[in-house]
Write an enzyme that holds these catalytic residues in place. Sequence first.
Site, PDB file in Angstrom:
ATOM      1  N   LYS A  41      -0.971   9.738  -7.388  1.00  0.00           N
ATOM      2  CA  LYS A  41      -2.278   9.562  -6.732  1.00  0.00           C
ATOM      3  C   LYS A  41      -2.158   9.658  -5.210  1.00  0.00           C
ATOM      4  O   LYS A  41      -3.117  10.040  -4.529  1.00  0.00           O
ATOM      5  CB  LYS A  41      -2.914   8.239  -7.157  1.00  0.00           C
ATOM      6  N   GLY A  80      -1.736  -0.874  -9.193  1.00  0.00           N
ATOM      7  CA  GLY A  80      -3.183  -0.879  -9.350  1.00  0.00           C
ATOM      8  C   GLY A  80      -3.888  -0.543  -8.058  1.00  0.00           C
ATOM      9  O   GLY A  80      -3.273  -0.448  -6.991  1.00  0.00           O
ATOM     10  N   LYS A  87       5.250   2.593  -4.937  1.00  0.00           N
ATOM     11  CA  LYS A  87       4.551   3.670  -5.624  1.00  0.00           C
ATOM     12  C   LYS A  87       5.085   5.009  -5.120  1.00  0.00           C
ATOM     13  O   LYS A  87       4.753   5.429  -4.018  1.00  0.00           O
ATOM     14  CB  LYS A  87       3.046   3.578  -5.372  1.00  0.00           C
TER      15      LYS A  87
END
Length: 350
Positions: free
Chosen positions: A207, A152, A121
């Site tokens: 995020k 996720g 990520k």
Amino acid sequence: MTGTHRPLRVAVLGAGSWGTALAAASARNQPTLLWARDPAMAASLVASQENTRYLAGVPLPDTLAFTSDLDAVFDHLDLPDTDALIILGVPVVGMAGACRMLADALARRPLAALSVVWTCKGFDADTGRLPHAVAADVLGGMPGVSTGVLSGPSFAREVAQGLPVALTVASSSADLREQVTHALHGGAIRVYASDDVVGVEVGGAVKNIMAIACGIGDGLGMGANARAALITRGLAEMTRLGVALGAQADTFSGLTGLGDLILTATGDLSRNRRVGLEIGRGASLDAILADMTQVAEGARCAPAVLALGRRHGLQMPITEAVCAVLFDRVPPALAVTRLLARDPRAEGAV
């Protein structure tokens, strides 16, 4: 799921916390082999059936096998009338190297068909590219190879312990999406499918930066109201960038956008939130990272995300504030003051 699957064999490359957790989950459903680069790590896994470095105290399934031999990985996968899936459990900085290693191995020992899915990520810190672009450079022209991303809201330790989790697999290949679902779905794990690779990757990357911002706020004692505001405006920032890069806006209201953001910005197991907490309490970034055994991707890729936003003419105020604190030595309280001093605007505006 159709219930009419071909047999599936799974190999996970990378014995860090997340690679190990996914290998453990897959081994409950399918024959699974976990590859560790370090032979000593592989030997330790075999001896203890536990990843004592990254997931100490979590026993791994007896059905999970281990190796440090890449040829053994292909022995495991290369069976007739069987689907082959490789999960790359490496950080963004190791993505290009893992793809090259895999391409070299496939050149020596080609498989009729292979699905490759990565879990990292972030953006490449040097080029600003997402993982799918890094993979395409190396694997894109190889016959029979399908690629995708698995992401996720998920902490590796909880997944390894068998606690409930929901994940998203994104790929243009329906077969790959089905194989990943076949490997992992069931019991405490739900897997959802998407074709929005860019959206899933952008959510997973940005995020982490927003989690650092929330950690800074918590470290400064700004309270729950401020955290909620940072999460909400961080989601808007993430969505703007994703759409500019070609993502579907709806993706960011799902697991790999809002879901992962909430978990990483509030969870005690979040490495990126921990970086922010320590910064807010007065520690230096160098000291924090030196004390960590795993990568905090938000700190690594924040400058690349800010540069991308500027290239696309986007305002990224939270990302800009995080970069100012981490790399320009702006005091966290001053960065917050600057954020609050921005001109008022409608909520839907940038």
